[in-house]
Design a protein around this motif. Structure first.
Motif, PDB file in Angstrom:
ATOM      1  N   MET A 148       0.820  -1.208   0.000  1.00  0.00           N
ATOM      2  CA  MET A 148       0.000   0.000   0.000  1.00  0.00           C
ATOM      3  C   MET A 148       0.856   1.261   0.000  1.00  0.00           C
ATOM      4  N   GLU A 149       2.029   1.211   0.623  1.00  0.00           N
ATOM      5  CA  GLU A 149       2.924   2.370   0.600  1.00  0.00           C
ATOM      6  C   GLU A 149       3.464   2.630  -0.809  1.00  0.00           C
ATOM      7  N   ASN A 150       3.460   1.612  -1.647  1.00  0.00           N
ATOM      8  CA  ASN A 150       4.010   1.713  -2.999  1.00  0.00           C
ATOM      9  C   ASN A 150       2.953   1.486  -4.072  1.00  0.00           C
ATOM     10  N   LYS A 151       1.687   1.672  -3.722  1.00  0.00           N
ATOM     11  CA  LYS A 151       0.606   1.301  -4.640  1.00  0.00           C
ATOM     12  C   LYS A 151       0.638   2.086  -5.956  1.00  0.00           C
ATOM     13  N   GLU A 152       0.995   3.352  -5.918  1.00  0.00           N
ATOM     14  CA  GLU A 152       1.010   4.138  -7.163  1.00  0.00           C
ATOM     15  C   GLU A 152       2.103   3.649  -8.107  1.00  0.00           C
ATOM     16  N   GLU A 153       3.278   3.392  -7.552  1.00  0.00           N
ATOM     17  CA  GLU A 153       4.375   2.895  -8.388  1.00  0.00           C
ATOM     18  C   GLU A 153       4.057   1.504  -8.930  1.00  0.00           C
TER      19      GLU A 153
ATOM     20  N   LEU B   1      -4.772   2.820 -15.744  1.00  0.00           N
ATOM     21  CA  LEU B   1      -4.200   3.112 -14.435  1.00  0.00           C
ATOM     22  C   LEU B   1      -5.200   2.876 -13.304  1.00  0.00           C
ATOM     23  N   LYS B   2      -6.439   3.289 -13.477  1.00  0.00           N
ATOM     24  CA  LYS B   2      -7.446   3.088 -12.418  1.00  0.00           C
ATOM     25  C   LYS B   2      -7.639   1.599 -12.131  1.00  0.00           C
ATOM     26  N   GLU B   3      -7.682   0.776 -13.167  1.00  0.00           N
ATOM     27  CA  GLU B   3      -7.810  -0.667 -12.967  1.00  0.00           C
ATOM     28  C   GLU B   3      -6.562  -1.237 -12.300  1.00  0.00           C
ATOM     29  N   ALA B   4      -5.407  -0.748 -12.685  1.00  0.00           N
ATOM     30  CA  ALA B   4      -4.157  -1.203 -12.074  1.00  0.00           C
ATOM     31  C   ALA B   4      -4.116  -0.837 -10.593  1.00  0.00           C
ATOM     32  N   GLN B   5      -4.585   0.353 -10.246  1.00  0.00           N
ATOM     33  CA  GLN B   5      -4.649   0.753  -8.840  1.00  0.00           C
ATOM     34  C   GLN B   5      -5.589  -0.183  -8.072  1.00  0.00           C
TER      35      GLN B   5
ATOM     36  N   ILE C 291       3.607   0.317 -12.895  1.00  0.00           N
ATOM     37  CA  ILE C 291       4.318  -0.823 -13.489  1.00  0.00           C
ATOM     38  C   ILE C 291       3.328  -1.711 -14.238  1.00  0.00           C
ATOM     39  N   ILE C 292       2.200  -2.025 -13.610  1.00  0.00           N
ATOM     40  CA  ILE C 292       1.183  -2.860 -14.273  1.00  0.00           C
ATOM     41  C   ILE C 292       0.717  -2.197 -15.571  1.00  0.00           C
ATOM     42  N   THR C 293       0.444  -0.902 -15.522  1.00  0.00           N
ATOM     43  CA  THR C 293      -0.016  -0.182 -16.706  1.00  0.00           C
ATOM     44  C   THR C 293       1.046  -0.216 -17.806  1.00  0.00           C
ATOM     45  N   ALA C 294       2.289   0.006 -17.437  1.00  0.00           N
ATOM     46  CA  ALA C 294       3.374   0.026 -18.424  1.00  0.00           C
ATOM     47  C   ALA C 294       3.595  -1.335 -19.067  1.00  0.00           C
ATOM     48  N   GLU C 295       3.507  -2.398 -18.280  1.00  0.00           N
ATOM     49  CA  GLU C 295       3.846  -3.704 -18.866  1.00  0.00           C
ATOM     50  C   GLU C 295       2.650  -4.447 -19.452  1.00  0.00           C
TER      51      GLU C 295
END
Length: 168
Positions: A2-7, A20-24, A11-15
């Motif tokens: 959770m501390e790194n959820k945005e990063e 992004l909303k779904e990846a979050q 990563i999920i979006t890029a690969e």
């Protein structure tokens, strides 16, 4: 996580190309698996189960089985890993994660977070590989006698590879 959820979501979006909303959302879903299994680990103790014979008792001991091979698909690169790894770690097993060849960065990022969280070296392992090496790596994971459990989520075609179906 959770501390790194945005990063992790980026990563999920890029690969994978996931919005992004779904990846979050996937990261939050992924973290919930780890939280669930961490709480379940507190309840890994023996159980006495009523037996059919009055003069008998059935005692169930929950023990780790050894190395678990975790083979995951590309479409949920974080959630499928945490769902499988969380259960294995809670049971006391070490894991070898073979992520989909298209989405290895999520698995590697989770490995780095596991390291930062204090998971000992050699407990969470990642084996990324190219598309050309996927079948060979999968065969090793499915046939190596040091691997005690296999958790596979993927295509039917991959699941039907002959060398994998010959082994329990």
């Amino acid at each position: 996580m959770m501390e790194n959820k945005e990063e992790l979501a980026r990563i999920i979006t890029a690969e994978s190309g996931k919005p992004l909303k779904e990846a979050q959302g996937e990261i939050m879903y992924s973290a919930s698996f780890l939280e669930w299994f961490a709480e379940e680990a507190r309840r890994i103790y023996g159980d006495v189960i009523p037996a059919s014979a009055k003069d008998r008792r059935v005692l169930v001991l929950k023990q780790p089985v050894g190395v678990a091979a975790i083979i995951t698909p590309w479409n949920f690169p974080s959630a499928m890993i945490t769902r499988k790894v969380g259960a294995a770690l809670a049971a006391g097993c070490t894991v070898v994660v073979k992520p989909a060849e298209d989405t290895p960065l999520s698995a590697l990022a989770l490995g780095e977070l596991a390291n930062q969280a204090g998971i000992p070296a050699g407990v969470y392992n990642v084996v990324p590989c190219s598309r050309q090496q996927t079948a060979a790596v999968g065969e090793v994971l499915c046939t190596d006698p040091l691997v005690s459990k296999i958790s596979f989520t993927g295509s039917t075609a991959t699941g039907k590879v002959q060398t994998w179906t010959e082994y329990p």
